[in-house]
Write a protein that holds these residues in place. Structure first.
Motif, PDB file in Angstrom:
ATOM      1  N   GLU A 166      30.787  62.130  50.502  1.00  0.00           N
ATOM      2  CA  GLU A 166      31.896  62.084  51.451  1.00  0.00           C
ATOM      3  C   GLU A 166      32.748  60.838  51.230  1.00  0.00           C
ATOM      4  O   GLU A 166      33.980  60.891  51.353  1.00  0.00           O
ATOM      5  CB  GLU A 166      31.359  62.121  52.883  1.00  0.00           C
ATOM      6  N   ALA A 168      33.139  59.358  48.344  1.00  0.00           N
ATOM      7  CA  ALA A 168      33.902  59.623  47.120  1.00  0.00           C
ATOM      8  C   ALA A 168      35.074  60.565  47.402  1.00  0.00           C
ATOM      9  O   ALA A 168      36.185  60.367  46.896  1.00  0.00           O
ATOM     10  CB  ALA A 168      32.986  60.222  46.053  1.00  0.00           C
ATOM     11  N   ASP A 169      34.841  61.589  48.237  1.00  0.00           N
ATOM     12  CA  ASP A 169      35.926  62.509  48.591  1.00  0.00           C
ATOM     13  C   ASP A 169      37.038  61.787  49.343  1.00  0.00           C
ATOM     14  O   ASP A 169      38.229  62.028  49.102  1.00  0.00           O
ATOM     15  CB  ASP A 169      35.379  63.664  49.445  1.00  0.00           C
ATOM     16  N   GLU A 171      37.777  58.554  49.199  1.00  0.00           N
ATOM     17  CA  GLU A 171      38.490  57.673  48.268  1.00  0.00           C
ATOM     18  C   GLU A 171      39.422  58.473  47.363  1.00  0.00           C
ATOM     19  O   GLU A 171      40.542  58.055  47.063  1.00  0.00           O
ATOM     20  CB  GLU A 171      37.484  56.883  47.418  1.00  0.00           C
ATOM     21  N   ARG A 172      38.949  59.654  46.930  1.00  0.00           N
ATOM     22  CA  ARG A 172      39.785  60.511  46.091  1.00  0.00           C
ATOM     23  C   ARG A 172      41.020  60.976  46.865  1.00  0.00           C
ATOM     24  O   ARG A 172      42.134  60.988  46.334  1.00  0.00           O
ATOM     25  CB  ARG A 172      38.971  61.699  45.611  1.00  0.00           C
ATOM     26  N   ALA A 173      40.827  61.326  48.134  1.00  0.00           N
ATOM     27  CA  ALA A 173      41.964  61.765  48.954  1.00  0.00           C
ATOM     28  C   ALA A 173      42.957  60.625  49.155  1.00  0.00           C
ATOM     29  O   ALA A 173      44.178  60.831  49.095  1.00  0.00           O
ATOM     30  CB  ALA A 173      41.464  62.284  50.302  1.00  0.00           C
ATOM     31  N   ARG A 174      42.438  59.412  49.382  1.00  0.00           N
ATOM     32  CA  ARG A 174      43.335  58.258  49.550  1.00  0.00           C
ATOM     33  C   ARG A 174      44.100  57.970  48.268  1.00  0.00           C
ATOM     34  O   ARG A 174      45.293  57.637  48.306  1.00  0.00           O
ATOM     35  CB  ARG A 174      42.542  57.030  49.983  1.00  0.00           C
ATOM     36  N   ALA A 175      43.411  58.091  47.125  1.00  0.00           N
ATOM     37  CA  ALA A 175      44.095  57.855  45.853  1.00  0.00           C
ATOM     38  C   ALA A 175      45.185  58.893  45.619  1.00  0.00           C
ATOM     39  O   ALA A 175      46.292  58.565  45.162  1.00  0.00           O
ATOM     40  CB  ALA A 175      43.081  57.876  44.705  1.00  0.00           C
ATOM     41  N   GLU A 176      44.881  60.161  45.938  1.00  0.00           N
ATOM     42  CA  GLU A 176      45.889  61.204  45.775  1.00  0.00           C
ATOM     43  C   GLU A 176      47.081  60.976  46.706  1.00  0.00           C
ATOM     44  O   GLU A 176      48.233  61.177  46.317  1.00  0.00           O
ATOM     45  CB  GLU A 176      45.264  62.568  46.041  1.00  0.00           C
ATOM     46  N   GLN A 177      46.801  60.535  47.932  1.00  0.00           N
ATOM     47  CA  GLN A 177      47.884  60.259  48.860  1.00  0.00           C
ATOM     48  C   GLN A 177      48.738  59.089  48.375  1.00  0.00           C
ATOM     49  O   GLN A 177      49.969  59.120  48.467  1.00  0.00           O
ATOM     50  CB  GLN A 177      47.314  59.961  50.247  1.00  0.00           C
ATOM     51  N   ASN A 179      49.149  58.209  45.280  1.00  0.00           N
ATOM     52  CA  ASN A 179      49.943  58.700  44.152  1.00  0.00           C
ATOM     53  C   ASN A 179      51.139  59.508  44.630  1.00  0.00           C
ATOM     54  O   ASN A 179      52.240  59.393  44.074  1.00  0.00           O
ATOM     55  CB  ASN A 179      49.064  59.556  43.232  1.00  0.00           C
TER      56      ASN A 179
END
Length: 401
Positions: A166, A168-169, A171-177, A179
């Motif tokens: 969770e 990692a998910d 952090e991935r969502a924050r990185a996508e946002q 970007n």
């Protein structure tokens, strides 16, 4: 954590179930004495029933990803058959139950994971209390240890893996946002720069069309004008009209923004003829600007190219004042072989990020240069930061007959 199961995941679960089935049968056939006994005198149900319980518990693992709670329910039922009915359970069934419990905590919904964890804790506590009341403290401790191995380890392991997944998910969502926000910022910068360029070119075209109208009116007001005068005026009109058409094509290519946020004052568009104003502003901020102008004053530059060159100098000097205040800056202007070259260099300051800022300024300059067919390079060159723009300067159309 829950969601659709791909064909690959389904195959993985099938292979996992087959592996547990083989492992459970091998353990039962090779070392049958390591099965778990729940009663002092368990019931002997025969090899067929034992093999059947191992098979059913293993096949339940096929559902571990798609229906983790169903898989846990089936393996729990098989386990309870041994606890309540026969008094002993094959080790393969226990392993399947532990894997199903782990999968339910890891792959089920958040609510299901906490529910399963709570039930496991409640069962452990209840059995320990019953053992304490019936057989004393030693039996209670043994029950806690045994159930800890059977229930607590899969639950804690599943919750730990789920927690990391969770994070990692998230952090991935924050990185996508981040970007997406960066892309939106770059797009907004490009749109604003295009709109600004289009406004500048609009003013250029308006001036050229006004000159055409004035020249035409002047010719019409001269009675019996001589052919030489007419030819001179018509050549000027043709030159201005062709130039206007060229600038109009450039402006149409730039008009992609919706024009929102148009708050810049409407003034005459700038060009390199006003570069002295930029130099004065830069020197007022403390920069020591040295200019090397190798252009021929007689050379003509299209308005769009002149505007782009002016903005490039403006942005480069602004960046130098921001990231290398008080430094010595060199501005070089040259025009030869159909190219206008603009180069600005300044020292790199220790601790300052190369290029600095968000990069939208350089992005806007790249749009400027690209709109007129040119290019820009910027980066560290030894101990100095160098920005170099090369802009094409086509031969004036209609300058010769």
């Amino acid at each position: 954590m829950s969601g659709g199961v791909t064909g690959r995941r389904w195959l993985d679960d099938l292979l996992r179930a087959a592996a547990f089935l083989v492992l459970g049968l091998v353990l039962w056939l090779v070392v049958p004495e390591i099965s778990i006994s729940w009663w002092p005198h368990p019931v002997d149900v025969g090899p067929t029933a034992t093999a059947l319980t191992i098979t059913v518990a293993s096949l339940a693992l096929v559902l571990r990803s798609r229906h983790p709670l169903v898989s846990l329910s089936v393996t729990t039922g098989v386990l309870l058959v041994g606890v309540v009915g026969t008094g002993h359970t094959a080790l393969g069934v226990v392993l399947c139950f532990a894997d199903a419990l782990y999968s339910a905590v890891l792959l089920g919904s958040r609510r299901a994971a906490w529910t399963v964890s709570g039930l496991a804790a409640a069962v452990t506590l209840l059995v320990a209390l019953v053992s304490l009341a019936d057989e004393g403290g030693r039996a209670a401790v043994v029950s806690l240890l045994n159930l800890g191995m059977l229930l607590a380890v899969p639950v804690f392991w599943g919750m730990e893996v789920r927690w990391h997944a969770e994070i990692a998910d998230a952090e991935r969502a924050r990185a996508e946002q981040a970007n997406r926000l960066a892309a939106m910022s770059r797009a907004a910068a490009v749109a604003a720069e295009r709109a600004r360029m289009a406004r500048d070119l609009h003013d250029v075209i308006a001036g050229q069309l006004s000159a055409i109208a004035i020249q035409s009116e002047a010719v019409l007001s001269i009675p019996d004008a001589d052919p030489a005068t007419l030819r001179t005026v018509l050549a000027s009109v043709r030159r201005d009209s062709v130039a206007s058409l060229g600038e109009m094509r450039t402006m149409i290519g730039l008009l992609r923004a919706d024009g929102s946020g148009d708050t810049d004052p409407r003034t005459a568009p700038a060009g390199l003829d006003r570069v002295d104003e930029l130099l004065a502003t830069a020197r007022a901020t403390g920069l020591d600007v040295t200019v090397s102008d190798r252009r021929d004053p007689a050379d003509l530059v299209p308005a769009a190219t002149d505007l782009a060159a002016y903005r490039i100098v403006q942005e480069a000097l602004t960046n130098a004042a921001k990231h290398a205040p008080g430094s010595a800056v060199t501005l070089t202007l040259a025009q030869d072989d159909g190219r206008l070259t603009v180069e600005v260099t300044n020292p790199l300051v220790a601790g300052a990020p190369p290029g600095g800022g968000t990069g939208t300024g350089l992005l806007g300059l790249q749009e400027r240069a690209g709109a007129v067919g040119g290019s820009i390079t910027a980066g560290a060159d030894g101990d100095r930061w160098r920005l170099r723009a090369v802009l094409p300067v086509p031969a004036p159309v209609g300058s010769t007959s």
